[in-house]
Design a protein around this motif. Structure first.
Motif, short mmCIF file in Angstrom:
data_model
loop_
_atom_site.label_atom_id
_atom_site.label_comp_id
_atom_site.label_asym_id
_atom_site.label_seq_id
_atom_site.Cartn_x
_atom_site.Cartn_y
_atom_site.Cartn_z
N PHE A 19 0.83 -1.20 0.00
CA PHE A 19 0.00 0.00 0.00
C PHE A 19 0.87 1.25 0.00
N ILE A 20 1.92 1.26 0.81
CA ILE A 20 2.84 2.40 0.86
C ILE A 20 3.49 2.59 -0.51
N TYR A 21 3.94 1.48 -1.12
CA TYR A 21 4.58 1.55 -2.44
C TYR A 21 3.63 2.15 -3.47
N LEU A 22 2.39 1.67 -3.51
CA LEU A 22 1.43 2.15 -4.49
C LEU A 22 1.04 3.61 -4.24
N THR A 23 0.95 3.98 -2.96
CA THR A 23 0.64 5.37 -2.63
C THR A 23 1.73 6.31 -3.12
N ILE A 24 2.98 5.91 -2.90
CA ILE A 24 4.11 6.71 -3.39
C ILE A 24 4.09 6.79 -4.91
N LEU A 25 3.78 5.66 -5.57
CA LEU A 25 3.75 5.62 -7.02
C LEU A 25 2.70 6.56 -7.59
N VAL A 26 1.48 6.49 -7.05
CA VAL A 26 0.41 7.34 -7.54
C VAL A 26 0.71 8.81 -7.25
N THR A 27 1.30 9.09 -6.10
CA THR A 27 1.66 10.46 -5.76
C THR A 27 2.68 11.02 -6.75
N ILE A 28 3.69 10.22 -7.08
CA ILE A 28 4.68 10.65 -8.06
C ILE A 28 4.04 10.89 -9.42
N LEU A 42 3.76 9.79 -20.70
CA LEU A 42 4.87 9.44 -19.82
C LEU A 42 4.38 9.18 -18.40
N THR A 43 3.52 10.06 -17.88
CA THR A 43 3.03 9.87 -16.52
C THR A 43 2.15 8.63 -16.42
N ARG A 44 1.38 8.35 -17.46
CA ARG A 44 0.54 7.16 -17.44
C ARG A 44 1.40 5.90 -17.42
N LYS A 45 2.51 5.91 -18.15
CA LYS A 45 3.36 4.74 -18.19
C LYS A 45 4.19 4.57 -16.92
N VAL A 46 4.41 5.65 -16.18
CA VAL A 46 5.03 5.52 -14.87
C VAL A 46 4.16 4.67 -13.96
N VAL A 47 2.85 4.92 -13.99
CA VAL A 47 1.91 4.10 -13.22
C VAL A 47 1.87 2.68 -13.77
N HIS A 48 1.85 2.57 -15.09
CA HIS A 48 1.76 1.27 -15.76
C HIS A 48 2.94 0.36 -15.38
N ILE A 49 4.15 0.88 -15.50
CA ILE A 49 5.34 0.08 -15.19
C ILE A 49 5.47 -0.13 -13.69
N GLY A 50 5.27 0.93 -12.93
CA GLY A 50 5.42 0.83 -11.48
C GLY A 50 4.44 -0.12 -10.84
N SER A 51 3.20 -0.11 -11.28
CA SER A 51 2.20 -1.02 -10.71
C SER A 51 2.49 -2.46 -11.08
N GLY A 52 3.05 -2.69 -12.26
CA GLY A 52 3.41 -4.05 -12.65
C GLY A 52 4.50 -4.63 -11.77
N SER A 90 -3.74 10.89 -14.02
CA SER A 90 -2.48 10.30 -14.50
C SER A 90 -2.70 8.97 -15.19
N ILE A 91 -3.85 8.32 -14.95
CA ILE A 91 -4.14 7.04 -15.58
C ILE A 91 -4.91 7.25 -16.88
N ASN A 92 -5.89 8.15 -16.85
CA ASN A 92 -6.72 8.39 -18.04
C ASN A 92 -6.54 9.83 -18.50
N SER A 93 -5.43 10.09 -19.20
CA SER A 93 -5.20 11.47 -19.62
C SER A 93 -4.47 11.55 -20.94
N VAL A 94 -4.71 10.59 -21.80
CA VAL A 94 -3.98 10.58 -23.06
C VAL A 94 -4.89 10.88 -24.25
N GLY A 95 -6.08 11.41 -23.97
CA GLY A 95 -6.93 11.88 -25.04
C GLY A 95 -7.62 10.78 -25.83
N ARG A 96 -7.77 9.61 -25.22
CA ARG A 96 -8.48 8.56 -25.93
C ARG A 96 -9.21 7.68 -24.92
#
Length: 228
Positions: A19-28, A42-52, A90-96
């Motif tokens: 939970f701490i890891y994911l909170t830090i990830l989403v905050t970043i 770029l920000t969406r893929k930070v979440v994508h890679i980090g959550s994986g 940061s998850i849904n912000s790529v215009g599609r």
């Protein structure tokens, strides 16, 4: 009572760490989304890679499959809600419009249910291939994709697809080396997964590759080792 008091910390301490890891990830990611408005991918893929990468943390902490499946269900609900209401820009912000985040969460749940108890390496491979392969394909393709091709009505770049193949090969071979040792099968299977995952990623209508790539990667790895 003694057993219960001992088992509760064993269950919740790993969850607190994640939970701490994911909170830090989403905050970043949210901070990047505010300060780098010209590159939302770029920000969406930070979440994508980090959550994986959470799957490696779960593997190290020996978290049970039912906990991962439950987390995947919760993530699916959040992703579906965010699809209609942008609660996480940061998850849904790529215009599609895309169901990719939902498919990503579903694939994690399916792979955990299928393999986590006895073959966690195949769950990890499926998720990490999607996290790093698709993530690097998007980042490299967006920044350096000069040579394009089309799959139906979807534009892709050879640079992005090459990044996908390389990242997939590295991820798959690394996990197999640590879990099943160095052998000819390890390198052959890693190469096969790289080819198949890259081909599946090329068709990403509505984010369906977030489902097909991880499931195919995990299932094919498992099937190949069973046959060989």
């Amino acid at each position: 009572m003694t057993y219960l008091s001992e088992s509760i910390p064993q269950l919740f301490y790993p969850l607190i760490i994640i939970f701490i890891y994911l909170t830090i990830l989403v905050t970043i990611a949210e901070a990047l989304n505010r300060f780098i408005n010209d590159d939302p991918e770029l920000t969406r893929k930070v979440v994508h890679i980090g959550s994986g990468n959470v799957i490696l943390l779960a593997w190290w902490l020996n978290i049970e499959a039912k906990v991962i499946v439950a987390a995947a269900v919760i993530a699916s609900i959040i992703a579906l809600t965010s699809y209609f209401t942008p609660i996480l820009p940061s998850i849904n912000s790529v215009g599609r419009k895309s169901l990719g985040t939902l498919f990503y969460a579903v694939s994690i749940g399916v792979l955990a249910q299928a393999f986590w108890k006895d073959y966690p390496q195949y769950t990890a491979i499926g998720i990490l291939v999607m996290a790093w392969g698709d993530g690097m394909a998007a980042i490299i393709g967006q920044r350096f994709g000069k040579h394009t091709y089309r799959v139906f009505d979807i534009n892709k770049s050879w640079e992005g697809s090459t990044a996908m193949a390389i990242a997939t090969f590295i991820v798959t071979s690394t996990v197999l080396l640590f879990s099943q040792g160095n052998s000819a099968q390890t390198w052959l299977i890693a190469g096969l997964i790289a080819i198949i995952a890259t081909a599946l990623e090329a068709f990403s209508k509505l984010g369906i590759d977030n489902l097909t790539v991880p499931l195919a990667s995990g299932l094919i790895c498992y099937g190949c080792y069973q046959m060989l």
